[in-house]
Design a protein around this motif. Structure first.
Motif, PDB file in Angstrom:
ATOM      1  N   TYR A 107       0.970  -1.015   0.461  1.00 28.89           N
ATOM      2  CA  TYR A 107      -0.009   0.423   0.080  1.00 28.89           C
ATOM      3  C   TYR A 107       0.923   1.147   0.393  1.00 28.89           C
ATOM      4  CZ  TYR A 107      -2.198   3.355   2.709  1.00 28.89           C
ATOM      5  OH  TYR A 107      -2.459   5.140   2.739  1.00 28.89           O
ATOM      6  N   GLN A 125       1.338   3.864  -3.070  1.00 33.07           N
ATOM      7  CA  GLN A 125       0.922   5.147  -2.868  1.00 33.07           C
ATOM      8  C   GLN A 125       1.478   6.033  -3.051  1.00 33.07           C
ATOM      9  OE1 GLN A 125      -0.648   6.406   1.115  1.00 33.07           O
ATOM     10  NE2 GLN A 125       1.179   6.937   0.823  1.00 33.07           N
ATOM     11  N   LEU A 126       2.452   5.526  -3.510  1.00 34.17           N
ATOM     12  CA  LEU A 126       4.088   7.321  -4.361  1.00 34.17           C
ATOM     13  C   LEU A 126       3.277   7.090  -5.579  1.00 34.17           C
ATOM     14  CD1 LEU A 126       7.396   5.646  -3.051  1.00 34.17           C
ATOM     15  CD2 LEU A 126       6.024   7.466  -2.135  1.00 34.17           C
ATOM     16  N   GLN A 171       0.375   8.100  -6.836  1.00 40.25           N
ATOM     17  CA  GLN A 171      -0.623   8.551  -6.101  1.00 40.25           C
ATOM     18  C   GLN A 171      -0.433  10.219  -6.037  1.00 40.25           C
ATOM     19  OE1 GLN A 171      -4.264   7.932  -7.059  1.00 40.25           O
ATOM     20  NE2 GLN A 171      -2.660   5.700  -8.084  1.00 40.25           N
ATOM     21  N   THR A 172       0.068  11.172  -6.951  1.00 43.48           N
ATOM     22  CA  THR A 172       1.225  11.978  -6.447  1.00 43.48           C
ATOM     23  C   THR A 172      -0.602  13.107  -7.626  1.00 43.48           C
ATOM     24  OG1 THR A 172       1.055  12.490  -9.783  1.00 43.48           O
ATOM     25  CG2 THR A 172       2.530  11.479  -7.925  1.00 43.48           C
ATOM     26  N   GLY A 173      -0.980  12.152  -8.042  1.00 41.55           N
ATOM     27  CA  GLY A 173      -2.110  14.174  -7.903  1.00 41.55           C
ATOM     28  C   GLY A 173      -2.144  14.795  -9.622  1.00 41.55           C
ATOM     29  N   LEU A 174      -1.091  14.542  -9.879  1.00 36.99           N
ATOM     30  CA  LEU A 174      -0.649  15.354 -11.168  1.00 36.99           C
ATOM     31  C   LEU A 174      -0.954  15.226 -12.073  1.00 36.99           C
ATOM     32  CD1 LEU A 174       3.252  16.437 -10.182  1.00 36.99           C
ATOM     33  CD2 LEU A 174       0.956  17.257  -9.654  1.00 36.99           C
ATOM     34  N   VAL A 175      -2.143  15.935 -12.500  1.00 38.64           N
ATOM     35  CA  VAL A 175      -2.617  15.288 -13.982  1.00 38.64           C
ATOM     36  C   VAL A 175      -1.973  14.371 -14.853  1.00 38.64           C
ATOM     37  CG1 VAL A 175      -3.695  17.026 -15.060  1.00 38.64           C
ATOM     38  CG2 VAL A 175      -5.231  14.972 -15.350  1.00 38.64           C
ATOM     39  N   ARG A 176      -0.655  15.662 -15.327  1.00 37.10           N
ATOM     40  CA  ARG A 176       0.042  15.697 -16.299  1.00 37.10           C
ATOM     41  C   ARG A 176       0.620  13.752 -16.860  1.00 37.10           C
ATOM     42  NH1 ARG A 176       3.814  19.390 -17.675  1.00 37.10           N
ATOM     43  NH2 ARG A 176       4.181  19.485 -15.824  1.00 37.10           N
ATOM     44  N   ALA A 205      -1.491  11.303 -17.008  1.00 33.24           N
ATOM     45  CA  ALA A 205      -1.980  11.442 -18.911  1.00 33.24           C
ATOM     46  C   ALA A 205      -0.648  10.444 -19.112  1.00 33.24           C
ATOM     47  CB  ALA A 205      -1.775  12.618 -19.232  1.00 33.24           C
ATOM     48  N   ALA A 206       0.232  10.877 -19.212  1.00 32.81           N
ATOM     49  CA  ALA A 206       1.585  10.130 -19.354  1.00 32.81           C
ATOM     50  C   ALA A 206       1.919   8.615 -19.329  1.00 32.81           C
ATOM     51  CB  ALA A 206       2.950  11.013 -19.041  1.00 32.81           C
ATOM     52  N   LEU A 242       0.335  18.082 -24.159  1.00 35.76           N
ATOM     53  CA  LEU A 242      -0.942  17.858 -23.146  1.00 35.76           C
ATOM     54  C   LEU A 242       0.428  16.909 -22.078  1.00 35.76           C
ATOM     55  CD1 LEU A 242      -3.934  16.380 -22.166  1.00 35.76           C
ATOM     56  CD2 LEU A 242      -3.025  14.446 -22.734  1.00 35.76           C
ATOM     57  N   LEU A 243       1.150  16.939 -22.290  1.00 34.79           N
ATOM     58  CA  LEU A 243       2.123  16.326 -21.243  1.00 34.79           C
ATOM     59  C   LEU A 243       2.847  17.269 -21.079  1.00 34.79           C
ATOM     60  CD1 LEU A 243       3.505  13.015 -22.808  1.00 34.79           C
ATOM     61  CD2 LEU A 243       1.662  13.395 -20.707  1.00 34.79           C
ATOM     62  N   ALA A 302      -2.170  22.939 -13.857  1.00 37.99           N
ATOM     63  CA  ALA A 302      -2.773  21.551 -13.678  1.00 37.99           C
ATOM     64  C   ALA A 302      -1.688  20.701 -12.533  1.00 37.99           C
ATOM     65  CB  ALA A 302      -2.206  20.541 -14.320  1.00 37.99           C
ATOM     66  N   ASP A 303      -0.166  21.279 -11.950  1.00 35.04           N
ATOM     67  CA  ASP A 303       0.612  20.704 -11.609  1.00 35.04           C
ATOM     68  C   ASP A 303      -0.697  21.184  -9.488  1.00 35.04           C
ATOM     69  OD1 ASP A 303       1.371  19.032 -12.940  1.00 35.04           O
ATOM     70  OD2 ASP A 303       3.773  20.016 -12.700  1.00 35.04           O
ATOM     71  N   SER A 308      -3.498  19.414  -7.219  1.00 38.56           N
ATOM     72  CA  SER A 308      -3.259  18.142  -7.024  1.00 38.56           C
ATOM     73  C   SER A 308      -3.846  17.675  -5.453  1.00 38.56           C
ATOM     74  CB  SER A 308      -1.844  17.467  -6.101  1.00 38.56           C
ATOM     75  OG  SER A 308      -0.974  18.880  -5.444  1.00 38.56           O
ATOM     76  N   GLU A 309      -4.492  17.983  -5.427  1.00 32.97           N
ATOM     77  CA  GLU A 309      -5.881  18.073  -4.102  1.00 32.97           C
ATOM     78  C   GLU A 309      -5.892  16.247  -3.997  1.00 32.97           C
ATOM     79  OE1 GLU A 309      -7.368  20.333  -1.827  1.00 32.97           O
ATOM     80  OE2 GLU A 309      -5.457  21.114  -2.532  1.00 32.97           O
ATOM     81  N   MET A 310      -5.714  15.601  -5.245  1.00 32.51           N
ATOM     82  CA  MET A 310      -6.090  14.120  -4.841  1.00 32.51           C
ATOM     83  C   MET A 310      -4.940  12.899  -4.627  1.00 32.51           C
ATOM     84  SD  MET A 310      -9.025  14.262  -7.095  1.00 32.51           S
ATOM     85  CE  MET A 310     -10.098  11.859  -6.640  1.00 32.51           C
ATOM     86  N   ARG A 311      -3.834  13.319  -4.299  1.00 30.34           N
ATOM     87  CA  ARG A 311      -2.631  12.806  -4.158  1.00 30.34           C
ATOM     88  C   ARG A 311      -2.303  12.335  -2.861  1.00 30.34           C
ATOM     89  NH1 ARG A 311      -1.445  17.501  -3.134  1.00 30.34           N
ATOM     90  NH2 ARG A 311      -0.882  18.081  -1.069  1.00 30.34           N
ATOM     91  N   GLY A 312      -2.056  10.488  -3.136  1.00 24.70           N
ATOM     92  CA  GLY A 312      -2.240  10.370  -1.501  1.00 24.70           C
ATOM     93  C   GLY A 312      -1.687  10.625   0.091  1.00 24.70           C
ATOM     94  N   ALA A 334       1.084  10.381   0.713  1.00 24.91           N
ATOM     95  CA  ALA A 334       2.637  10.790   0.693  1.00 24.91           C
ATOM     96  C   ALA A 334       3.461  11.921   1.215  1.00 24.91           C
ATOM     97  CB  ALA A 334       3.635  10.192   0.086  1.00 24.91           C
TER      98      ALA A 334
END
Lengths: 622, 104
Positions: free
Chosen positions: A590, A594-595, A597-602, A605-606, B24-25, B94-95, B98-102, B104
């Motif tokens: 877990y 968890q690492l 799940q950065t929350g960075l949408v790009r 996408a990558a 996009l990236l 976009a960066d 990032s509210e939905m990060r884990g 960490a």
């Protein structure tokens, strides 16, 4: 009429079921009517059956009723069946009769308790189990009843479960008797594997045919059954649970822990008397256990403060007498004492219930006193019960039954003067602790004011039981003759140097000595008793006896603490380690995932693009 | 009418798609991310049209119409989201969102 035998058991079962399912919706009157009524009807049917049994003798003096086949596996086919002979008839008569009066008493005693219907459901279930135990025609059904009464005992000791101490007492009773039950179960296994049946009558016949007297198998089987009896009947060395069992409601103590269940061990040994006759060593062990228990428990009873604990130790001691009688071969005397004991000990407990309730839940006899005038019915009935317990000559039932046992301890087939002396000392102790109790509670100055007086539902059972505690002695000859149609006759073989009359005279003297000492220490000059206890040596002995000869302490050190210690160090054993390992691995995975799940949408996408490329590449190049 | 070879058309579509993915990236501004998505969708559409031309079938152009409709819907939702995000966070990075990060 005798075909209705099954109804005696079925009625309490039905009532218990109804009360368990619907009890909380029924008004208290209906609950009481069902609870006490079912036992009452059972008692009436039992009496009708007894009349028929006596008036028209059956072939073989016994009636067998097979209800249904239970199991049928590879030649092992026990059926659920009832067996009625003189022994079981006497037992079920006492259980239903005394049980009915105790239920009636409970109807008033428990009336303000929120668990009214629960109480009656347990009590009815208990009576049903007890009757199953007594009527069983094979040891397997007997064992079902045996465990059933154990369960009900557990439930009723822990009836007021909100107090953790009551729960602990209930668990103690259950676990300690379980030690005995395990031995008994092993005994059943041994009997079945070596004799191929569990039908009691077949078993007894086969045992006499196949086993020589004193053979190793017979002794082992008898000793294992004795183990069960010792556990259930609270005899040495498993007696520790009974005094704590007093945590239950007082009618429970009267019914289960005085009159009926605790005598199941006596019944078991009497029922399998053929086996014990084949194993003289085991029978001798029964006598030794009985003699030792009656002395030790008598001493402990002498030192207790709690009225119910005094009566509990007295019960242990009186059952010791029954074991002694069984051990010396005075079988019918044991049953006779069971009958009289059921009357007077149930009476004493019910009387104690009246007193405890009258004094706002006061248990200590040193904070009672002067109740003679305040609670006259309780006083007179308690006096009668106490006199029967102590063996007041001629007019009480206890005198006849106890003296018969003491006389048997000398004169019966396996009797010895040593047992006779033990019985006499026990009688002295009984007289002492009984009158100590009576004189402290009913005489002297009033210590706690009486706040509640019993109604007629509570006094009538007291009067009825008192009546039987008095006239029970008159049943001696017919009862003995009746029981001896099933059990071996008591033969007086060692009568040298003693006659029954002489033994009775000594018993009377012993009774008077006990009474006068109790009078001296506990009424005339109470400071003497305090001074005696204060003496350094006496104080040590007093605390030792008070703590039941240190058995609880010993078992705590020998079994409870090592077990807790092993459990403690085994917290992290390898099985646990495996499961903890799974948990750790999951947690590590877990953390690693968890690492991502950065929350960075790009990044997502990558990842998506990279994944698509990989899968496309796989599709294209393979 | 001059025939355009299918290969050239697909290469152009591929280049457009790669540009879209790169945009996009690389881009952090959400508006530009949406524009890159549009480029990618149009690259796919171009590939369909080229393929339709190659086989002399109308299917490719029909699918392109579907893609146009889909792209319009996507942009409507995308822009609505962008507006809402800007309203909430006063940022279109976009960066930064990032509210939905884990944990960490």
């Amino acid at each position: 009429m005798i075909q209705l035998l099954w109804l005696i058991v079925a009625l309490p079962v039905a009532s218990a079921l109804i009360l368990a399912v619907l009890g909380s919706h029924l008004p208290r009157r209906v609950v009481a009517a069902l609870g006490a009524g079912s036992i009452g009807v059972s008692a009436v049917i039992t009496m009708l059956i007894a009349t028929e049994y006596l008036s028209s003798p059956l072939a073989g003096q016994a009636y067998t009723e097979v209800l249904w086949n239970w199991i049928n596996v590879a030649g092992f086919e026990p059926h659920v069946g009832f067996y009625l002979d003189a022994l079981s008839l006497v037992m079920i008569l006492v259980v239903t009769f005394v049980g009915f009066w105790i239920h009636l008493y409970s109807a008033e005693f428990m009336v303000h308790d929120e668990g009214y219907s629960r109480f009656f459901a347990y009590m009815n279930l208990f009576v049903a189990s007890m009757l199953t135990l007594l009527l069983a025609d094979n040891l397997l059904v007997l064992y079902v009843g045996w465990e059933g009464v154990g369960l009900c005992s557990y439930l009723l000791i822990g009836f007021w479960y909100r107090d953790p101490a009551n729960g602990a007492a209930a668990r103690k009773a259950f676990i300690v008797t379980r030690v005995g039950d395990t031995a008994m179960l092993l005994g059943l296994f041994l009997l079945f594997t070596s004799l191929g049946t569990l039908q009691i009558q077949d078993l007894m016949r086969q045992a006499t045919e196949q086993w020589a007297t004193g053979s190793w198998l017979a002794i082992t089987a008898a000793l294992l059954l004795l183990g069960g009896a010792v556990g259930k009947s609270a005899q040495l060395p498993l007696q520790v649970w009974l005094p704590d069992a007093m945590a239950g409601p007082t009618p429970t103590s009267a019914l289960i822990h005085a009159a009926t269940m605790v005598t199941a061990g006596v019944y078991l040994i009497a029922r399998t008397h053929v086996l014990f006759a084949l194993a003289p060593a085991a029978q001798f062990a029964v006598a030794i256990v009985g003699a030792a228990t009656l002395l030790l428990a008598g001493c402990s009873a002498l030192t207790q403060h709690d009225i119910k604990r005094i009566l509990a130790y007295s019960t242990v001691s009186q059952i010791g007498y029954m074991f002694l009688a069984l051990g010396v071969g005075a079988w019918s005397a044991a049953i006779f004492h069971f009958v009289t004991h059921a009357f007077f000990k149930a009476l004493l407990f019910l009387g104690a219930g009246v007193i405890i309730e009258a004094l706002h839940d006061e248990h200590s006899i040193f904070r009672m006193g002067g109740l003679r005038k305040e609670l006259p019915v309780a006083f007179w009935t308690f006096l009668i019960g106490g006199s029967a317990l102590a063996g007041l000559p001629f007019i009480t039932a206890g005198f006849y039954s106890k003296d018969l046992i003491i006389w048997g301890a000398w004169s019966a087939a396996q009797g010895q003067p040593g047992f006779w002396i033990a019985g006499m000392i026990g009688a002295l102790l009984t007289s002492l602790y009984t009158f100590r109790l009576i004189l402290r509670v009913f005489f002297g100055p009033i210590q706690t004011p009486v706040s509640k007086r019993p109604g007629y539902l509570m006094t009538v059972p007291l009067l009825i039981l008192a009546f039987f505690a008095l006239v029970g002695g008159a049943m001696k000859e017919p009862l003995l003759a009746f029981v001896q149609s099933t059990l071996p006759k008591m033969v007086e073989v060692n009568a040298a140097g003693m006659t029954e009359t002489l033994s009775e005279v000594v018993a009377m003297l012993v009774f008077l000595i006990g009474l006068s000492f109790a009078y001296l220490f506990h009424l005339q000059n109470r400071s003497l008793a305090d001074a005696a206890v204060a003496h350094p040596t006496a104080h040590v002995v007093h605390s030792w006896w008070f703590a039941d000869w240190g058995f609880d302490w010993l078992y705590d050190k020998l079994f409870v603490q090592p077990f807790s210690w092993v459990a403690e160090i085994n917290k992290a054993d390898f099985i646990d380690a495996f499961y903890t390992g799974i948990a750790r691995l999951t947690e590590a995975m877990y953390r690693a995932l968890q690492l991502t799940q950065t929350g960075l949408v790009r990044w997502y996408a990558a990842g998506l693009a990279f994944g698509s490329v990989v899968f496309l590449a796989l599709v294209v190049w393979t | 009418m001059l025939e355009i070879p299918m290969r050239d058309g697909l290469i152009l579509a591929g280049i457009l798609f790669s540009l879209g993915v790169t945009g996009l990236l690389v881009r952090r501004n959400l508006i530009l991310v949406l524009m890159s998505l549009e480029v990618m969708l149009n690259a796919a559409g171009l590939a369909f049209v080229v393929a339709g031309a190659r086989w002399q079938q109308a299917d490719g152009q029909i699918v392109f119409l579907f893609i146009l409709a889909m792209a319009a819907a996507e942009v409507a939702i995308g822009l609505a989201l962008v507006l809402q995000l800007y309203h909430e966070f006063k940022s279109l990075d976009a960066d930064a969102l990032s509210e939905m990060r884990g944990i960490a």
